[in-house]
Design a protein around this motif. Sequence first.
Motif: not given
Lengths: 308, 255
Positions: A183, A203, A192-200
């Motif tokens: 992550a 954290r 931004g994309m990482t966030n969009l994929l549901g990663v917090d």
Amino acid sequence: MSETILYLIQQLINGLTIGSTYALIAIGYTMVYGIIGMINFAHGEIYMIGSYITFIVIAGLLGMGMVSLPLILFIALVISVLIASTYGWTIERVAYRPLRGTNRLIPLISAIGMSIFLQNFVVLSQGSRDVALPPMISGGWTFGDPSLFEVSFSYMQLFIWVATFVTMLGLTLFISRSRMGRACRACSEDIGMTNLLGVDTNRVIATTFIIGAALAAIAGLLLSLYYGVANPFIGFMAGLKAFTAAVLGGIGSIPGAVLGGLILGVTEALTAAYFPSEYKDVVAFSLLILILLFRPSGLLGKPEVEKV
Amino acid sequence: MSQLLLDVNGLTMQFGGLVAVNKVNLTVKNRQIVSVIGPNGAGKTTVFNCLSGFYIPTAGSVMFKGKEIAGMKDFQISRQGLVRTFQHVRLFSNMTVIENMLVAQHRHLNTGLLAGLFKTPSYRRLEQEAMDRAIFWLKEVDLLDSANRESGNLSYGQQRRLEIARCMVTQPELLMLDEPAAGLNPNETKELDELIIKLRDEHEISILLIEHDMGLVMGISDHIYVIAQGTPLADGNADDIKNNPDVIKAYLGES
């Protein structure tokens, strides 16, 4: 071997020792920059706090009559890593997270404020004078011709090399194998994309600060054992040096931070060996200026590609 | 009977004095492929950005599964089961294909630090499930052979398919694709066409599509909306749209 070569070997040993601790601190800068694009100027103070905790714990354990050196070092390591990580996490939480998404100068100023705060906090709580420790790890090897020049490689230096190597191995495994490391890498490519994929992502960012602080605390422990003294102002210079190392290697790149740290350490040692030793900082920061002028992305950094 | 999955009413987006999207209505039913077409600059991507939480719409409502999602943050919307791709590929290009697939499932693996440290049985089971799901979808988009390649080294068509697979492992109910065929050759477009139909028929999800490739749009869409200059122009099935004089005018200009 001739005298000049032996002398050179000695400087390389000294330089790599200091350089590996620069590398440990530089990783904290580079990881935070890689993920949120911010220079955490309070990072040097974390190193300083790590040193202080080491001093306090070791002095306390010695005072309690503990004699086992490995046990003392282990306890000091655990406590200083835990406390420094708590500081790292807290700094992010109170001074940076509320400012995320604003103009990037604002968190930078907050970081400088945090740095001044921590320095003065330690001055007020621990006093501004040097604190000192008796040498904990003494002895070493010497080789070379005693009539010419004797190279010494102390157990302490070996300890620093091994500790740095093990730490970096651990970090590499964490980054490449673990779920959180994955992550972290994803965030550093496209948060931004990482966030969009549901990663917090909050954290992930907090984890980055914790890891950076833990590494700085390890550097603090190693250098306080090496030098035997500390004061509340060591974080400033160490932070600047590590920052230089991170930029030298390419900010955002972990191998770059390690390479930059080692190059900076060796450069300083060689400067101090062949010129008046006051020049070592001059050379270190000239290196920073040259890198920024001629290769702003650093040795291992990727050139910034303009996104369409 | 299929029911409404997405129900957009009077969606309006203003940037200062510019009305980019003006009172757009749009519905997507379960297991439906719906396309949004229109000339360049018509506001199609702006509609997508409003639906996926990148913009907060100036007015109008966006109901997803009967719940208002306008004004929610992008990641909250994606957690509801509405995920999207972008016009340009946004893969983690320094990571391998399989890693891309696993990052997307990070949330489902949230078992805490200690569980991860000691690799408890439940942690391992979740990891295994994530891996199985990743492999399943890589097979579906025909990328299993490339699982350990860096995603940045894939061909453009493969990267497009990987993006769709990466969306699918998050188990969405509505997949929004922003110009998925842009830059693909005719062969790749045909594969994409088949993949989208398979998603609807076999995996029972709905797809909302922005596309310029009229062959693709007309061939697979259950319903088509036409937008021009931010305003809805027409909607209907492929034949209605093809024969609609307003649409022809908007695309070709007045004769």
